[in-house]
Design a protein around this motif. Sequence first.
Motif, PDB file in Angstrom:
ATOM      1  N   ALA A  42      29.069  44.334  31.179  1.00  0.00           N
ATOM      2  CA  ALA A  42      27.955  44.923  30.429  1.00  0.00           C
ATOM      3  C   ALA A  42      26.708  44.055  30.518  1.00  0.00           C
ATOM      4  CB  ALA A  42      28.365  45.117  28.966  1.00  0.00           C
ATOM      5  N   ALA A  43      26.903  42.734  30.596  1.00  0.00           N
ATOM      6  CA  ALA A  43      25.754  41.817  30.617  1.00  0.00           C
ATOM      7  C   ALA A  43      24.931  41.944  31.887  1.00  0.00           C
ATOM      8  CB  ALA A  43      26.234  40.378  30.440  1.00  0.00           C
ATOM      9  N   ILE A  44      25.547  42.381  33.004  1.00  0.00           N
ATOM     10  CA  ILE A  44      24.829  42.469  34.280  1.00  0.00           C
ATOM     11  C   ILE A  44      24.871  43.882  34.852  1.00  0.00           C
ATOM     12  CG2 ILE A  44      25.161  40.038  34.867  1.00  0.00           C
ATOM     13  CD1 ILE A  44      27.506  40.840  36.626  1.00  0.00           C
ATOM     14  N   SER A  45      25.151  44.853  34.006  1.00  0.00           N
ATOM     15  CA  SER A  45      25.343  46.227  34.485  1.00  0.00           C
ATOM     16  C   SER A  45      24.087  46.828  35.095  1.00  0.00           C
ATOM     17  CB  SER A  45      25.850  47.114  33.347  1.00  0.00           C
ATOM     18  OG  SER A  45      24.905  47.135  32.277  1.00  0.00           O
ATOM     19  N   ASP A  46      22.911  46.354  34.705  1.00  0.00           N
ATOM     20  CA  ASP A  46      21.661  46.933  35.201  1.00  0.00           C
ATOM     21  C   ASP A  46      21.153  46.231  36.461  1.00  0.00           C
ATOM     22  OD1 ASP A  46      21.191  44.600  33.796  1.00  0.00           O
ATOM     23  OD2 ASP A  46      19.176  45.221  33.148  1.00  0.00           O
ATOM     24  N   LEU A  47      21.925  45.295  36.995  1.00  0.00           N
ATOM     25  CA  LEU A  47      21.508  44.563  38.192  1.00  0.00           C
ATOM     26  C   LEU A  47      22.113  45.195  39.440  1.00  0.00           C
ATOM     27  CD1 LEU A  47      21.933  40.872  36.941  1.00  0.00           C
ATOM     28  CD2 LEU A  47      19.842  42.243  37.015  1.00  0.00           C
ATOM     29  N   PRO A  48      21.487  45.016  40.611  1.00  0.00           N
ATOM     30  CA  PRO A  48      22.085  45.517  41.857  1.00  0.00           C
ATOM     31  C   PRO A  48      23.327  44.700  42.219  1.00  0.00           C
ATOM     32  CG  PRO A  48      20.145  44.182  42.323  1.00  0.00           C
ATOM     33  CD  PRO A  48      20.182  44.365  40.834  1.00  0.00           C
ATOM     34  N   ALA A  49      24.117  45.225  43.146  1.00  0.00           N
ATOM     35  CA  ALA A  49      25.317  44.513  43.596  1.00  0.00           C
ATOM     36  C   ALA A  49      24.919  43.188  44.242  1.00  0.00           C
ATOM     37  CB  ALA A  49      26.096  45.373  44.583  1.00  0.00           C
ATOM     38  N   LEU A  50      25.504  42.100  43.757  1.00  0.00           N
ATOM     39  CA  LEU A  50      25.211  40.757  44.266  1.00  0.00           C
ATOM     40  C   LEU A  50      26.531  40.101  44.626  1.00  0.00           C
ATOM     41  CD1 LEU A  50      22.644  39.830  41.474  1.00  0.00           C
ATOM     42  CD2 LEU A  50      22.102  40.392  43.855  1.00  0.00           C
ATOM     43  N   PRO A  51      26.866  40.007  45.907  1.00  0.00           N
ATOM     44  CA  PRO A  51      28.204  39.549  46.326  1.00  0.00           C
ATOM     45  C   PRO A  51      28.594  38.193  45.757  1.00  0.00           C
ATOM     46  CG  PRO A  51      27.049  40.516  48.180  1.00  0.00           C
ATOM     47  CD  PRO A  51      26.058  40.432  47.062  1.00  0.00           C
ATOM     48  N   ARG A  52      27.664  37.235  45.717  1.00  0.00           N
ATOM     49  CA  ARG A  52      28.046  35.909  45.224  1.00  0.00           C
ATOM     50  C   ARG A  52      28.295  35.929  43.720  1.00  0.00           C
ATOM     51  NH1 ARG A  52      24.377  31.223  47.781  1.00  0.00           N
ATOM     52  NH2 ARG A  52      22.651  32.523  47.033  1.00  0.00           N
ATOM     53  N   ILE A  53      27.530  36.743  42.994  1.00  0.00           N
ATOM     54  CA  ILE A  53      27.784  36.887  41.564  1.00  0.00           C
ATOM     55  C   ILE A  53      29.152  37.532  41.345  1.00  0.00           C
ATOM     56  CG2 ILE A  53      27.047  38.072  39.462  1.00  0.00           C
ATOM     57  CD1 ILE A  53      25.312  35.686  40.155  1.00  0.00           C
ATOM     58  N   THR A  54      29.474  38.530  42.151  1.00  0.00           N
ATOM     59  CA  THR A  54      30.774  39.194  42.040  1.00  0.00           C
ATOM     60  C   THR A  54      31.907  38.210  42.289  1.00  0.00           C
ATOM     61  OG1 THR A  54      29.845  41.311  42.733  1.00  0.00           O
ATOM     62  CG2 THR A  54      32.227  41.034  42.971  1.00  0.00           C
ATOM     63  N   LEU A  55      31.780  37.388  43.341  1.00  0.00           N
ATOM     64  CA  LEU A  55      32.833  36.415  43.649  1.00  0.00           C
ATOM     65  C   LEU A  55      32.962  35.392  42.531  1.00  0.00           C
ATOM     66  CD1 LEU A  55      34.925  35.106  45.434  1.00  0.00           C
ATOM     67  CD2 LEU A  55      33.090  33.973  46.699  1.00  0.00           C
ATOM     68  N   ALA A  56      31.833  34.892  42.029  1.00  0.00           N
ATOM     69  CA  ALA A  56      31.890  33.897  40.960  1.00  0.00           C
ATOM     70  C   ALA A  56      32.542  34.478  39.715  1.00  0.00           C
ATOM     71  CB  ALA A  56      30.473  33.398  40.631  1.00  0.00           C
ATOM     72  N   THR A  57      32.238  35.738  39.404  1.00  0.00           N
ATOM     73  CA  THR A  57      32.834  36.382  38.240  1.00  0.00           C
ATOM     74  C   THR A  57      34.317  36.586  38.431  1.00  0.00           C
ATOM     75  OG1 THR A  57      30.729  37.525  37.848  1.00  0.00           O
ATOM     76  CG2 THR A  57      32.649  38.355  36.683  1.00  0.00           C
ATOM     77  N   ASP A  58      34.721  36.994  39.631  1.00  0.00           N
ATOM     78  CA  ASP A  58      36.150  37.182  39.915  1.00  0.00           C
ATOM     79  C   ASP A  58      36.916  35.859  39.791  1.00  0.00           C
ATOM     80  OD1 ASP A  58      35.813  39.858  40.304  1.00  0.00           O
ATOM     81  OD2 ASP A  58      35.882  39.779  42.494  1.00  0.00           O
ATOM     82  N   LEU A  59      36.306  34.768  40.235  1.00  0.00           N
ATOM     83  CA  LEU A  59      36.938  33.461  40.086  1.00  0.00           C
ATOM     84  C   LEU A  59      37.086  33.100  38.613  1.00  0.00           C
ATOM     85  CD1 LEU A  59      35.115  31.511  42.942  1.00  0.00           C
ATOM     86  CD2 LEU A  59      37.551  32.066  42.878  1.00  0.00           C
ATOM     87  N   LEU A  60      36.037  33.350  37.838  1.00  0.00           N
ATOM     88  CA  LEU A  60      36.071  33.050  36.408  1.00  0.00           C
ATOM     89  C   LEU A  60      37.173  33.833  35.708  1.00  0.00           C
ATOM     90  CD1 LEU A  60      34.798  31.787  33.839  1.00  0.00           C
ATOM     91  CD2 LEU A  60      33.252  33.756  33.781  1.00  0.00           C
ATOM     92  N   LEU A  61      37.350  35.095  36.100  1.00  0.00           N
ATOM     93  CA  LEU A  61      38.332  35.966  35.454  1.00  0.00           C
ATOM     94  C   LEU A  61      39.738  35.775  36.005  1.00  0.00           C
ATOM     95  CD1 LEU A  61      36.192  39.231  35.369  1.00  0.00           C
ATOM     96  CD2 LEU A  61      36.806  37.801  33.407  1.00  0.00           C
ATOM     97  N   GLY A  62      39.892  34.933  37.019  1.00  0.00           N
ATOM     98  CA  GLY A  62      41.204  34.743  37.615  1.00  0.00           C
ATOM     99  C   GLY A  62      41.630  35.883  38.521  1.00  0.00           C
ATOM    100  N   LYS A  63      40.676  36.737  38.928  1.00  0.00           N
ATOM    101  CA  LYS A  63      40.992  37.858  39.808  1.00  0.00           C
ATOM    102  C   LYS A  63      40.979  37.447  41.271  1.00  0.00           C
ATOM    103  CE  LYS A  63      38.966  41.762  38.847  1.00  0.00           C
ATOM    104  NZ  LYS A  63      37.877  42.723  38.532  1.00  0.00           N
ATOM    105  N   SER A  64      40.443  36.271  41.548  1.00  0.00           N
ATOM    106  CA  SER A  64      40.370  35.772  42.915  1.00  0.00           C
ATOM    107  C   SER A  64      40.705  34.294  42.915  1.00  0.00           C
ATOM    108  CB  SER A  64      38.969  35.996  43.489  1.00  0.00           C
ATOM    109  OG  SER A  64      38.892  35.567  44.831  1.00  0.00           O
ATOM    110  N   GLN A  65      41.226  33.820  44.031  1.00  0.00           N
ATOM    111  CA  GLN A  65      41.591  32.407  44.174  1.00  0.00           C
ATOM    112  C   GLN A  65      40.525  31.705  45.004  1.00  0.00           C
ATOM    113  OE1 GLN A  65      45.575  31.845  45.649  1.00  0.00           O
ATOM    114  NE2 GLN A  65      45.256  29.698  46.131  1.00  0.00           N
TER     115      GLN A  65
END
Length: 379
Positions: free
Chosen positions: A132-155
């Motif tokens: 929800a905090a970044i829902s109005d932003l365009p797709a940003l691959p590095r932000i997505t990867l960093a978020t996935d790492l934070l959430l434990g969805k990616s290694q």
Amino acid sequence: MTDRARESALQEAAIAALRRGDAAVARAALHDMAAPPPMLLAQACNRTGDWDGEAAALRRILREQPRDLPALLAMGQNALRRGDDREATRWCRAAVAQAAATGAPPQLQPMLLQAQAILNNASARFEDHLSAAISDLPALPRITLATDLLLGKSQLYLQQPSMFYFPGLPQRAFYEREEFDWVAAIEAMTDDIVGELNAVRAGAADFAPYVETPSHGPAPNNPLRDDPSWGAYYFWQSGKPVADHAARCPAVMAALDLAPRPIIAGRSPMALWSLLKPGTHIQPHHGLLNTRLICHLPLLAPSDCALRVGAETRAWRTSEMLIFDDSVEHEAWNRSTETRVVLLFEVWRPEIQPEEREALARLFEAIDQFGPAEIDTGG
């Protein structure tokens, strides 16, 4: 009655009261004790709804034994009952980690499952909160990867070359075709290269195994050793052209001349057709160096074939170059019913400067001159 006998009698009375469901009597008995057992007191407080009293008793245990699993689990449940989801998550995470490290008796399994459910729910709520905090932003691959790492969805996968590490290079699994001005010209030659591939395979469908047992030295630890399911047809090997293969495939050799390949005596260039038969799986492994990128020009690319580098998986698509850092853990598979073939070659990493390339070439040559040259074995 001695003080010890009195304490023992009160404790037994409290236990008996809890067993028959009379938590108020149990608490009264424990209140009369000079030093009530904290876990017994926590249970009595729990059954009377005194969450603050339960938490205080559990903290007494954890001050003395910070990794006590029953107390950790009980603290997670206690925090949840008090409406503190963040605190509940902290205790449940500690409890689940402790159980993973030391094991847990069967009677605690239901509480462990509850703790894991609390963590799963908290993770889902946290992910929704961040989205929800970044829902109005365009797709940003590095932000997505960093978020996935934070959430434990990616290694997190990093460069781990098995022979030589060059510092200061970006940690990237894949590079994009559009980043290199020489890629389009090589891709445009795909049809000619496929024609040469078909002509060669018409005479012999199999290639030599990619991983072979050397005549001297230990055998590579690779399940595909001496197995043509992962085959290789070299054009450049150990820095020298394979004359008969080069003569049969002029389009391949012309394409390779367009790429910025390393020139290292006894080592590079290296280029080949890499063949993967149906049902073949190249196990996760790291390459020798992080000073190069590996290029795959897909020639035969059936569906259900893919390459995983680090946390990212990509499928091969005919004539669309895949470029990746093989010092990052990677694996490949062919789950189709057809053979996959790519033209595989190496190029310098673009971040390495010309003078550094010259110095690295001298270093690698000196390394190989000092002892037996290490070769890629996919293991």
